[in-house]
Motif scaffolding. Structure first.
Motif, PDB file in Angstrom:
ATOM      1  N   THR A   7       0.837  -1.194   0.000  1.00 50.03           N
ATOM      2  CA  THR A   7       0.000   0.000   0.000  1.00 50.03           C
ATOM      3  C   THR A   7       0.874   1.248   0.000  1.00 50.03           C
ATOM      4  OG1 THR A   7      -1.949   1.035   1.018  1.00 50.03           O
ATOM      5  CG2 THR A   7      -0.286   0.190   2.512  1.00 50.03           C
ATOM      6  N   GLU A   8       0.321   2.338  -0.492  1.00 42.22           N
ATOM      7  CA  GLU A   8       1.028   3.619  -0.543  1.00 42.22           C
ATOM      8  C   GLU A   8       0.038   4.734  -0.246  1.00 42.22           C
ATOM      9  OE1 GLU A   8       2.938   6.466  -3.972  1.00 42.22           O
ATOM     10  OE2 GLU A   8       3.441   4.341  -4.040  1.00 42.22           O
ATOM     11  N   VAL A   9       0.497   5.725   0.511  1.00 43.42           N
ATOM     12  CA  VAL A   9      -0.324   6.894   0.811  1.00 43.42           C
ATOM     13  C   VAL A   9       0.593   8.113   0.815  1.00 43.42           C
ATOM     14  CG1 VAL A   9      -0.135   6.615   3.314  1.00 43.42           C
ATOM     15  CG2 VAL A   9      -2.108   7.806   2.363  1.00 43.42           C
ATOM     16  N   ALA A  10       0.053   9.270   0.430  1.00 41.36           N
ATOM     17  CA  ALA A  10       0.858  10.486   0.339  1.00 41.36           C
ATOM     18  C   ALA A  10       0.068  11.673   0.862  1.00 41.36           C
ATOM     19  CB  ALA A  10       1.286  10.734  -1.106  1.00 41.36           C
ATOM     20  N   GLY A  11       0.801  12.692   1.246  1.00 37.62           N
ATOM     21  CA  GLY A  11       0.179  13.916   1.714  1.00 37.62           C
ATOM     22  C   GLY A  11       1.134  15.083   1.568  1.00 37.62           C
ATOM     23  N   VAL A  12       0.618  16.264   1.896  1.00 39.05           N
ATOM     24  CA  VAL A  12       1.402  17.494   1.791  1.00 39.05           C
ATOM     25  C   VAL A  12       1.347  18.236   3.112  1.00 39.05           C
ATOM     26  CG1 VAL A  12       1.584  19.735   0.634  1.00 39.05           C
ATOM     27  CG2 VAL A  12       0.987  17.691  -0.681  1.00 39.05           C
ATOM     28  N   VAL A  13       2.516  18.691   3.548  1.00 33.87           N
ATOM     29  CA  VAL A  13       2.637  19.556   4.716  1.00 33.87           C
ATOM     30  C   VAL A  13       3.138  20.895   4.186  1.00 33.87           C
ATOM     31  CG1 VAL A  13       3.755  19.925   6.950  1.00 33.87           C
ATOM     32  CG2 VAL A  13       3.201  17.593   6.205  1.00 33.87           C
ATOM     33  N   GLU A  14       2.448  21.970   4.522  1.00 38.91           N
ATOM     34  CA  GLU A  14       2.808  23.291   3.998  1.00 38.91           C
ATOM     35  C   GLU A  14       3.938  23.907   4.820  1.00 38.91           C
ATOM     36  OE1 GLU A  14      -0.593  25.786   3.230  1.00 38.91           O
ATOM     37  OE2 GLU A  14      -1.699  24.113   2.338  1.00 38.91           O
ATOM     38  N   ALA A  15       5.100  23.255   4.739  1.00 41.02           N
ATOM     39  CA  ALA A  15       6.307  23.700   5.449  1.00 41.02           C
ATOM     40  C   ALA A  15       7.514  23.219   4.645  1.00 41.02           C
ATOM     41  CB  ALA A  15       6.333  23.113   6.859  1.00 41.02           C
ATOM     42  N   PRO A  16       8.695  23.808   4.884  1.00 41.30           N
ATOM     43  CA  PRO A  16       9.904  23.388   4.169  1.00 41.30           C
ATOM     44  C   PRO A  16      10.294  21.936   4.466  1.00 41.30           C
ATOM     45  CG  PRO A  16      10.230  25.530   5.208  1.00 41.30           C
ATOM     46  CD  PRO A  16       8.931  24.971   5.736  1.00 41.30           C
ATOM     47  N   VAL A  17      10.923  21.306   3.485  1.00 46.39           N
ATOM     48  CA  VAL A  17      11.324  19.904   3.586  1.00 46.39           C
ATOM     49  C   VAL A  17      12.140  19.633   4.847  1.00 46.39           C
ATOM     50  CG1 VAL A  17      12.794  18.129   2.519  1.00 46.39           C
ATOM     51  CG2 VAL A  17      11.205  19.445   1.110  1.00 46.39           C
ATOM     52  N   GLU A  18      13.146  20.441   5.119  1.00 51.85           N
ATOM     53  CA  GLU A  18      14.028  20.166   6.264  1.00 51.85           C
ATOM     54  C   GLU A  18      13.272  20.191   7.595  1.00 51.85           C
ATOM     55  OE1 GLU A  18      16.967  18.829   6.126  1.00 51.85           O
ATOM     56  OE2 GLU A  18      16.894  18.984   3.943  1.00 51.85           O
ATOM     57  N   GLN A  19      12.284  21.058   7.744  1.00 52.62           N
ATOM     58  CA  GLN A  19      11.494  21.096   8.980  1.00 52.62           C
ATOM     59  C   GLN A  19      10.660  19.830   9.128  1.00 52.62           C
ATOM     60  OE1 GLN A  19       9.160  24.681   9.117  1.00 52.62           O
ATOM     61  NE2 GLN A  19      10.956  26.007   9.265  1.00 52.62           N
ATOM     62  N   VAL A  20      10.012  19.414   8.048  1.00 55.75           N
ATOM     63  CA  VAL A  20       9.193  18.204   8.073  1.00 55.75           C
ATOM     64  C   VAL A  20      10.082  16.989   8.327  1.00 55.75           C
ATOM     65  CG1 VAL A  20       7.636  16.733   6.726  1.00 55.75           C
ATOM     66  CG2 VAL A  20       7.447  19.236   6.574  1.00 55.75           C
ATOM     67  N   TRP A  21      11.227  16.931   7.673  1.00 54.53           N
ATOM     68  CA  TRP A  21      12.162  15.809   7.803  1.00 54.53           C
ATOM     69  C   TRP A  21      12.613  15.632   9.249  1.00 54.53           C
ATOM     70  CZ3 TRP A  21      13.394  11.452   5.976  1.00 54.53           C
ATOM     71  CH2 TRP A  21      14.652  10.883   6.121  1.00 54.53           C
ATOM     72  N   ARG A  22      12.964  16.717   9.920  1.00 56.81           N
ATOM     73  CA  ARG A  22      13.412  16.618  11.328  1.00 56.81           C
ATOM     74  C   ARG A  22      12.327  16.019  12.211  1.00 56.81           C
ATOM     75  NH1 ARG A  22      16.115  21.449  10.152  1.00 56.81           N
ATOM     76  NH2 ARG A  22      14.410  22.721  10.934  1.00 56.81           N
ATOM     77  N   ILE A  23      11.103  16.448  12.011  1.00 56.87           N
ATOM     78  CA  ILE A  23       9.999  15.918  12.825  1.00 56.87           C
ATOM     79  C   ILE A  23       9.736  14.458  12.467  1.00 56.87           C
ATOM     80  CG2 ILE A  23       7.520  16.078  13.268  1.00 56.87           C
ATOM     81  CD1 ILE A  23       7.868  19.116  13.136  1.00 56.87           C
ATOM     82  N   LEU A  24       9.748  14.134  11.194  1.00 56.13           N
ATOM     83  CA  LEU A  24       9.503  12.757  10.762  1.00 56.13           C
ATOM     84  C   LEU A  24      10.539  11.804  11.361  1.00 56.13           C
ATOM     85  CD1 LEU A  24       7.623  11.082   8.931  1.00 56.13           C
ATOM     86  CD2 LEU A  24       9.275  11.436   7.109  1.00 56.13           C
ATOM     87  N   LEU A  25      11.780  12.225  11.418  1.00 53.42           N
ATOM     88  CA  LEU A  25      12.832  11.375  11.988  1.00 53.42           C
ATOM     89  C   LEU A  25      12.636  11.143  13.486  1.00 53.42           C
ATOM     90  CD1 LEU A  25      16.162  12.428  10.288  1.00 53.42           C
ATOM     91  CD2 LEU A  25      14.846  10.335   9.978  1.00 53.42           C
ATOM     92  N   GLY A  26      12.041  12.091  14.164  1.00 53.03           N
ATOM     93  CA  GLY A  26      11.826  11.954  15.602  1.00 53.03           C
ATOM     94  C   GLY A  26      10.621  11.099  15.948  1.00 53.03           C
ATOM     95  N   ASP A  27       9.799  10.765  14.954  1.00 51.94           N
ATOM     96  CA  ASP A  27       8.569   9.994  15.179  1.00 51.94           C
ATOM     97  C   ASP A  27       8.825   8.531  14.835  1.00 51.94           C
ATOM     98  OD1 ASP A  27       5.979   9.478  15.794  1.00 51.94           O
ATOM     99  OD2 ASP A  27       5.145  10.275  13.941  1.00 51.94           O
ATOM    100  N   ARG A  28       9.488   7.823  15.737  1.00 51.80           N
ATOM    101  CA  ARG A  28       9.885   6.426  15.496  1.00 51.80           C
ATOM    102  C   ARG A  28       8.816   5.449  15.962  1.00 51.80           C
ATOM    103  NH1 ARG A  28      15.785   5.739  14.384  1.00 51.80           N
ATOM    104  NH2 ARG A  28      16.261   7.832  13.695  1.00 51.80           N
ATOM    105  N   PRO A  29       8.762   4.268  15.338  1.00 51.78           N
ATOM    106  CA  PRO A  29       7.808   3.251  15.788  1.00 51.78           C
ATOM    107  C   PRO A  29       8.119   2.801  17.216  1.00 51.78           C
ATOM    108  CG  PRO A  29       8.901   2.587  13.739  1.00 51.78           C
ATOM    109  CD  PRO A  29       9.555   3.840  14.212  1.00 51.78           C
ATOM    110  N   GLU A  30       7.089   2.366  17.914  1.00 49.16           N
ATOM    111  CA  GLU A  30       7.264   1.918  19.296  1.00 49.16           C
ATOM    112  C   GLU A  30       7.891   0.533  19.369  1.00 49.16           C
ATOM    113  OE1 GLU A  30       3.557   2.293  21.342  1.00 49.16           O
ATOM    114  OE2 GLU A  30       3.365   4.393  20.796  1.00 49.16           O
ATOM    115  N   HIS A  31       7.654  -0.307  18.375  1.00 50.80           N
ATOM    116  CA  HIS A  31       8.207  -1.660  18.390  1.00 50.80           C
ATOM    117  C   HIS A  31       9.617  -1.643  17.809  1.00 50.80           C
ATOM    118  CE1 HIS A  31       6.042  -0.945  14.657  1.00 50.80           C
ATOM    119  NE2 HIS A  31       6.898  -1.741  14.073  1.00 50.80           N
ATOM    120  N   GLU A  39      19.035  10.101   2.379  1.00 54.21           N
ATOM    121  CA  GLU A  39      19.053  11.567   2.436  1.00 54.21           C
ATOM    122  C   GLU A  39      17.717  12.129   2.908  1.00 54.21           C
ATOM    123  OE1 GLU A  39      19.882  15.500  -0.290  1.00 54.21           O
ATOM    124  OE2 GLU A  39      20.499  13.544  -1.030  1.00 54.21           O
ATOM    125  N   HIS A  40      16.641  11.742   2.303  1.00 52.57           N
ATOM    126  CA  HIS A  40      15.307  12.154   2.743  1.00 52.57           C
ATOM    127  C   HIS A  40      14.356  10.963   2.739  1.00 52.57           C
ATOM    128  CE1 HIS A  40      16.484  16.470   1.940  1.00 52.57           C
ATOM    129  NE2 HIS A  40      16.064  16.456   3.181  1.00 52.57           N
TER     130      HIS A  40
END
Length: 116
Positions: A7-31, A39-40
């Protein structure tokens, strides 16, 4: 590694790539999972079949975020689609969880976020 897209899903965040990337990296799975970092792109792999890949890229409205779930089973590969049929709604749960994650990123950055 052999991988088959489930499966694949996509979305848009109205912010610069580097800001979104930093937050995405901090949101790790619990298991516990194996993590691969590009790179990204970040991939989390765990269990006997699951691999989730997240990527971010520039978009005219900010940042496009894509999440793909793959079957990477090395044995009983044929069993993954069958097992997922028993978990009716896998695609919808993935889409809902992704939308919730986008909303959290948007809230943290103080900007709109939506499914594409």
């Amino acid at each position: 590694m052999r991988k088959t897209l489930i499966t694949e899903v996509a979305g848009v965040v109205e912010a610069p790539v580097e800001q979104v990337w930093r937050i995405l990296l901090g949101d790790r799975p619990e298991h516990e999972t194996k993590v691969e970092l590009g790179e990204h792109t970040v991939a989390y792999q765990g269990g006997w079949w699951y691999r989730g890949e997240w990527s971010v890229a520039p978009d005219p409205e900010g940042t496009r975020v894509v999440h793909r779930v793959y079957n990477v089973a090395e044995w009983m590969r044929w069993g993954v689609p069958l097992a997922n049929r028993f978990f009716i709604g896998f695609d919808e749960r993935t889409r809902t969880a992704f939308a919730d994650g986008l909303a959290r990123i948007g809230t943290r950055l103080g900007c709109p976020a939506r499914l594409a």
